[in-house]
Write a protein that holds these residues in place. Structure first.
Motif, PDB file in Angstrom:
ATOM      1  N   SER B  22      14.156 -87.933  54.114  1.00  0.00           N
ATOM      2  CA  SER B  22      12.601 -86.518  53.674  1.00  0.00           C
ATOM      3  C   SER B  22      11.392 -86.847  54.086  1.00  0.00           C
ATOM      4  O   SER B  22      10.887 -86.545  54.210  1.00  0.00           O
ATOM      5  CB  SER B  22      13.289 -86.806  52.150  1.00  0.00           C
ATOM      6  OG  SER B  22      13.263 -87.871  51.772  1.00  0.00           O
ATOM      7  N   PRO B  37      24.187 -81.806  55.090  1.00  0.00           N
ATOM      8  CA  PRO B  37      23.130 -81.708  55.940  1.00  0.00           C
ATOM      9  C   PRO B  37      22.036 -80.725  55.014  1.00  0.00           C
ATOM     10  O   PRO B  37      22.587 -80.338  53.989  1.00  0.00           O
ATOM     11  CB  PRO B  37      23.271 -80.760  56.874  1.00  0.00           C
ATOM     12  CG  PRO B  37      24.584 -80.439  56.448  1.00  0.00           C
ATOM     13  CD  PRO B  37      24.913 -81.763  55.518  1.00  0.00           C
ATOM     14  N   SER B  38      20.052 -80.593  55.113  1.00  0.00           N
ATOM     15  CA  SER B  38      19.707 -80.012  54.314  1.00  0.00           C
ATOM     16  C   SER B  38      19.777 -79.120  54.729  1.00  0.00           C
ATOM     17  O   SER B  38      19.829 -77.969  53.664  1.00  0.00           O
ATOM     18  CB  SER B  38      18.387 -81.022  53.749  1.00  0.00           C
ATOM     19  OG  SER B  38      17.583 -79.761  53.297  1.00  0.00           O
ATOM     20  N   GLY B  39      19.598 -78.390  55.529  1.00  0.00           N
ATOM     21  CA  GLY B  39      19.099 -77.039  56.130  1.00  0.00           C
ATOM     22  C   GLY B  39      18.386 -76.444  55.016  1.00  0.00           C
ATOM     23  O   GLY B  39      17.729 -75.485  55.556  1.00  0.00           O
ATOM     24  N   SER B  40      16.708 -77.299  55.244  1.00  0.00           N
ATOM     25  CA  SER B  40      16.303 -76.709  53.960  1.00  0.00           C
ATOM     26  C   SER B  40      14.668 -75.949  54.601  1.00  0.00           C
ATOM     27  O   SER B  40      14.740 -74.699  54.507  1.00  0.00           O
ATOM     28  CB  SER B  40      15.574 -77.156  53.270  1.00  0.00           C
ATOM     29  OG  SER B  40      14.865 -77.720  53.749  1.00  0.00           O
ATOM     30  N   GLY B  41      15.379 -75.231  55.834  1.00  0.00           N
ATOM     31  CA  GLY B  41      14.114 -74.083  56.727  1.00  0.00           C
ATOM     32  C   GLY B  41      14.696 -72.588  56.218  1.00  0.00           C
ATOM     33  O   GLY B  41      15.476 -72.211  55.643  1.00  0.00           O
ATOM     34  N   THR B  42      13.391 -71.789  56.169  1.00  0.00           N
ATOM     35  CA  THR B  42      13.583 -70.832  56.414  1.00  0.00           C
ATOM     36  C   THR B  42      13.307 -69.725  57.046  1.00  0.00           C
ATOM     37  O   THR B  42      12.782 -70.189  57.873  1.00  0.00           O
ATOM     38  CB  THR B  42      12.860 -69.746  54.941  1.00  0.00           C
ATOM     39  OG1 THR B  42      11.695 -70.856  54.619  1.00  0.00           O
ATOM     40  CG2 THR B  42      13.240 -70.932  53.799  1.00  0.00           C
ATOM     41  N   VAL B  43      13.380 -68.067  56.676  1.00  0.00           N
ATOM     42  CA  VAL B  43      13.432 -67.225  58.450  1.00  0.00           C
ATOM     43  C   VAL B  43      12.840 -66.325  57.125  1.00  0.00           C
ATOM     44  O   VAL B  43      13.456 -65.686  56.133  1.00  0.00           O
ATOM     45  CB  VAL B  43      14.793 -66.735  59.084  1.00  0.00           C
ATOM     46  CG1 VAL B  43      15.048 -68.089  59.939  1.00  0.00           C
ATOM     47  CG2 VAL B  43      16.407 -66.397  58.525  1.00  0.00           C
ATOM     48  N   ASP B  44      12.322 -65.576  58.469  1.00  0.00           N
ATOM     49  CA  ASP B  44      11.658 -64.200  57.908  1.00  0.00           C
ATOM     50  C   ASP B  44      12.634 -63.157  57.458  1.00  0.00           C
ATOM     51  O   ASP B  44      13.822 -63.204  58.226  1.00  0.00           O
ATOM     52  CB  ASP B  44      10.569 -63.288  58.776  1.00  0.00           C
ATOM     53  CG  ASP B  44       9.694 -64.470  58.486  1.00  0.00           C
ATOM     54  OD1 ASP B  44       8.366 -64.964  57.675  1.00  0.00           O
ATOM     55  OD2 ASP B  44       8.287 -64.321  60.162  1.00  0.00           O
ATOM     56  N   VAL B  45      12.373 -62.355  56.447  1.00  0.00           N
ATOM     57  CA  VAL B  45      13.949 -61.116  56.483  1.00  0.00           C
ATOM     58  C   VAL B  45      12.976 -60.176  55.971  1.00  0.00           C
ATOM     59  O   VAL B  45      11.847 -59.505  55.417  1.00  0.00           O
ATOM     60  CB  VAL B  45      14.152 -61.376  54.905  1.00  0.00           C
ATOM     61  CG1 VAL B  45      15.341 -60.673  55.106  1.00  0.00           C
ATOM     62  CG2 VAL B  45      14.969 -63.174  54.809  1.00  0.00           C
ATOM     63  N   PRO B  47      14.363 -56.073  55.566  1.00  0.00           N
ATOM     64  CA  PRO B  47      15.787 -55.483  55.799  1.00  0.00           C
ATOM     65  C   PRO B  47      16.822 -54.624  56.887  1.00  0.00           C
ATOM     66  O   PRO B  47      17.518 -54.211  57.444  1.00  0.00           O
ATOM     67  CB  PRO B  47      15.635 -54.297  54.713  1.00  0.00           C
ATOM     68  CG  PRO B  47      13.736 -54.350  54.461  1.00  0.00           C
ATOM     69  CD  PRO B  47      13.370 -55.411  55.021  1.00  0.00           C
ATOM     70  N   THR B  50      15.739 -59.184  62.292  1.00  0.00           N
ATOM     71  CA  THR B  50      15.482 -60.016  61.989  1.00  0.00           C
ATOM     72  C   THR B  50      14.996 -60.631  63.599  1.00  0.00           C
ATOM     73  O   THR B  50      15.750 -59.731  64.673  1.00  0.00           O
ATOM     74  CB  THR B  50      16.828 -60.603  61.425  1.00  0.00           C
ATOM     75  OG1 THR B  50      16.811 -61.854  61.684  1.00  0.00           O
ATOM     76  CG2 THR B  50      18.254 -59.994  62.559  1.00  0.00           C
ATOM     77  N   LYS B  51      13.906 -61.288  63.693  1.00  0.00           N
ATOM     78  CA  LYS B  51      14.348 -62.213  64.993  1.00  0.00           C
ATOM     79  C   LYS B  51      14.970 -63.464  64.715  1.00  0.00           C
ATOM     80  O   LYS B  51      15.296 -63.970  63.775  1.00  0.00           O
ATOM     81  CB  LYS B  51      12.823 -62.295  64.535  1.00  0.00           C
ATOM     82  CG  LYS B  51      11.568 -62.742  66.681  1.00  0.00           C
ATOM     83  CD  LYS B  51      11.011 -62.831  66.305  1.00  0.00           C
ATOM     84  CE  LYS B  51      10.134 -61.725  66.450  1.00  0.00           C
ATOM     85  NZ  LYS B  51       8.713 -62.074  66.265  1.00  0.00           N
ATOM     86  N   VAL B  52      15.895 -63.731  65.965  1.00  0.00           N
ATOM     87  CA  VAL B  52      16.393 -64.898  66.409  1.00  0.00           C
ATOM     88  C   VAL B  52      16.319 -65.560  68.018  1.00  0.00           C
ATOM     89  O   VAL B  52      15.439 -65.157  68.359  1.00  0.00           O
ATOM     90  CB  VAL B  52      18.016 -64.454  66.381  1.00  0.00           C
ATOM     91  CG1 VAL B  52      18.233 -64.198  64.735  1.00  0.00           C
ATOM     92  CG2 VAL B  52      18.340 -63.675  67.069  1.00  0.00           C
ATOM     93  N   PHE B  54      17.262 -68.116  70.080  1.00  0.00           N
ATOM     94  CA  PHE B  54      18.747 -68.928  70.432  1.00  0.00           C
ATOM     95  C   PHE B  54      18.297 -68.971  71.849  1.00  0.00           C
ATOM     96  O   PHE B  54      17.730 -68.711  72.890  1.00  0.00           O
ATOM     97  CB  PHE B  54      19.878 -67.946  70.785  1.00  0.00           C
ATOM     98  CG  PHE B  54      19.491 -66.490  71.150  1.00  0.00           C
ATOM     99  CD1 PHE B  54      19.455 -65.367  70.202  1.00  0.00           C
ATOM    100  CD2 PHE B  54      20.317 -66.580  71.655  1.00  0.00           C
ATOM    101  CE1 PHE B  54      19.513 -64.156  71.224  1.00  0.00           C
ATOM    102  CE2 PHE B  54      20.743 -64.970  72.884  1.00  0.00           C
ATOM    103  CZ  PHE B  54      20.141 -64.133  72.454  1.00  0.00           C
TER     104      PHE B  54
END
Lengths: 382, 177
Positions: B22, B37-45, B47, B50-52, B54
């Motif tokens: 941490s 795994p924490s995977g604590s990140g967030t993404v913009d929402v 409705p 969505t932006k991805v 990869f």
């Protein structure tokens, strides 16, 4: 100073006795049946193999900074991995059928941890540690004393209540390690930012996780996604409270955990199947022990069991040593899908067993360990 | 039950690895350690969209046009979940690939990663190129090159229509050199 020490000591005793109340097994002999379940699960679905690492280019070797593999300059020679796979398979069969299960479980665990250190040298640590924590704890539970070809002798190290208490604390801490950082960023009361969707996007768009109900996540309104975030945080930060509350509450949390994993399998296509065994450790397998004890008296059942184990061993051996894609029955993506369906089956099985043990009230008299090997602490005593 | 000494040792065994992860990032997560795994990140929402971001791989097919590679088959028997860290160092062919580790979020992790970087020799790179070439051939692609393309897509929800696409990074790995 003495008072502080005495007070800390008392709190420590209180804490463990409370944990023990929630986790002590109903019947120690049943742990032997659980050993066979875990062994067969690993042999059929989950045993890791390492020979494939030998075929990977050395340029992909980037071990975690703080791991055993970082002491090496590259992936070891193929012979190392072939031997390691041999040890893994042999020790797994030994602990499944009960050939000195304590030592064979520890050998299996050590071989897996060495192999996994190299397995994770591609740049990512997979978090499968709980199943190995289960093996470590259970190897000191006395699970090799019954239903075994070469049973373990009674040892002062064996303690079913201590084993399961320690396992429950490891499980609670693992959940805390996942939940605490999430809580700091996911509990933001801002529906324009979402953590669950971050997990979903990674899997859906990068790792092609399009199975089961994954497509429907795209239809979820932001408010529902926000609920998912809060639920995950509460779920991951709460097990210790359930554990300290009561035996029933602990089993209720385990049931919630199974439901959580079923949801993850459907929506994120992450089955985390090995955790099912960890949760099942806290259920009562007396019914299975009784059935197995009766069945194993018949020679044809013994022959069938031996045949099944030999068949699984051959399958796993073939998978470990022959990596030709053309010889594989299933493509890598078919395997992923099959694992998801298997995962769902396992989780449903776990839900049924945990729900049964939650609803089934055993008379206190039966919550005793036979032969007075270790007397479970059922009430805190000072 | 467990003694106070055991409890303290257990706390140290659990908390020290957790503190390292941490405080200094995933790159300093020890193995083995009892952690999930924490995977604590967030993404913009949004409705509606969505932006991805990869990474995809492309190779030349027999007709000489770029086609998408099946990532799982390319990596096999390496599990698909290792795709991202492997792509981050472009199969070990990227400059200073031995020091590229995911989750370097602190100076300490960065310095240690540089200090303990694995030396990737020309021989190692040659081996990686040959391995990739063989894997591409299994999918009926030409063995000469592999293109790594990082795309940022804006996708309409829920029908999955592509609204916007931008190439954020592109690199063609020559495998025949």
């Amino acid at each position: 100073m003495k008072t502080l020490y005495a007070w800390t000591n008392k709190v420590n005793t209180l804490f463990w006795e409370r944990v023990c109340l929630s986790t002590t097994p109903e019947n120690v002999k049943a742990l032997s049946a659980f050993r066979i379940v875990v062994g067969l699960f690993m042999l059929a679905i989950y045993v890791p193999s390492f020979s494939w690492i030998a075929g990977a280019p050395q340029a992909l070797f980037t071990p975690p900074l703080l791991s055993l593999a970082n002491l090496f300059g590259g992936f070891p020679a193929p012979t190392f991995f072939y031997l390691l796979d041999g040890v893994v398979l042999l020790s797994l069969v030994c602990f499944t059928i009960g050939v000195k299960a304590r030592i064979s479980t520890l050998v299996f665990l050590l071989a897996c941890l060495i192999g996994l250190s190299f397995n994770f040298s591609f740049g990512k640590i997979d978090h499968s540690i709980l199943i190995y924590s289960l093996l470590l704890c259970m190897s000191f539970s006395g699970w090799g004393r019954h239903l075994a070809v070469l049973p373990d002798k009674a040892s002062r190290f064996d303690s079913p209540s201590k084993s399961l208490s320690l396992l429950s604390i490891l499980l609670c801490f693992a959940m805390f390690s996942a939940g605490f950082e999430k809580a700091l960023s996911w509990l933001d009361f801002d529906p324009t930012k979402n953590g669950f969707l971050g997990w979903f996007n990674d899997g859906y768009y990068t790792l092609d996780r399009h199975y089961l109900l994954a497509d429907y996540v795209n239809y979820f309104p932001p408010l529902l996604l926000e609920v998912f975030d809060y639920t995950a945080v509460v779920f991951e930060l709460s097990p210790l409270f359930f554990l300290l509350h009561s035996r029933k509450a602990w089993r209720l949390w385990l049931l919630i955990a199974c439901t959580f994993h079923v949801t993850n399998t459907f929506l994120l296509n992450i089955p985390f199947i090995a955790n099912s065994m960890v949760y099942l450790a806290f259920t009562d397998f007396t019914w299975l022990y009784e059935k197995m004890s009766n069945l194993l008296k018949r020679s044809y059942v013994k022959a069938l069991g031996t045949g099944a184990i030999v068949l699984l061993l051959i399958m796993r051996g073939k998978e470990a040593y022959y990596l030709d894609t053309s010889a594989a029955l299933l493509s890598p993506s078919d395997k992923t899908e099959l694992k998801l369906y298997l995962g769902l089956l396992l989780w449903i099985f776990a839900i049924i067993l945990i729900a049964r043990s939650l609803l089934h009230r055993r008379p206190t008299a039966t919550i005793r360990e036979p032969n007075k090997e270790i007397v479970p602490v059922l009430e805190p005593q000072f | 039950m467990f003694s106070l000494r055991f409890t303290l040792v257990l706390l140290a065994v659990l908390l020290i690895p957790y503190f390292l992860r941490s405080k200094y990032g995933v790159a300093l997560e020890p193995y083995p350690a009892v952690m999930l795994p924490s995977g604590s990140g967030t993404v913009d929402v949004d409705p509606d969209k969505t932006k991805v971001k990869f990474t995809s791989l492309y190779a030349l097919n027999t007709e000489g046009t770029w086609s998408k590679v099946d990532n799982a088959r390319l990596l096999y028997p390496i599990p698909i979940q290792y795709l991202n860290p492997i792509l981050a160092k472009e199969f070990g062919l990227k400059e200073n690939a031995g020091a590229i580790r995911p989750g370097i979020q602190s100076e300490l992790a960065g310095n240690l990663s540089m200090a303990w970087a694995k030396q990737i020799t020309e021989q190692d790179k040659k081996e990686a190129r040959a391995w990739l070439g063989k894997k591409l051939k299994q999918q009926n692609f030409q063995e000469s090159s592999l293109k790594v393309v990082q795309t940022v897509k804006t996708i309409s929800i829920p029908d999955g229509r592509k609204l916007n696409s931008r190439v954020a990074y592109e690199n063609t790995l020559r495998l025949d050199q």
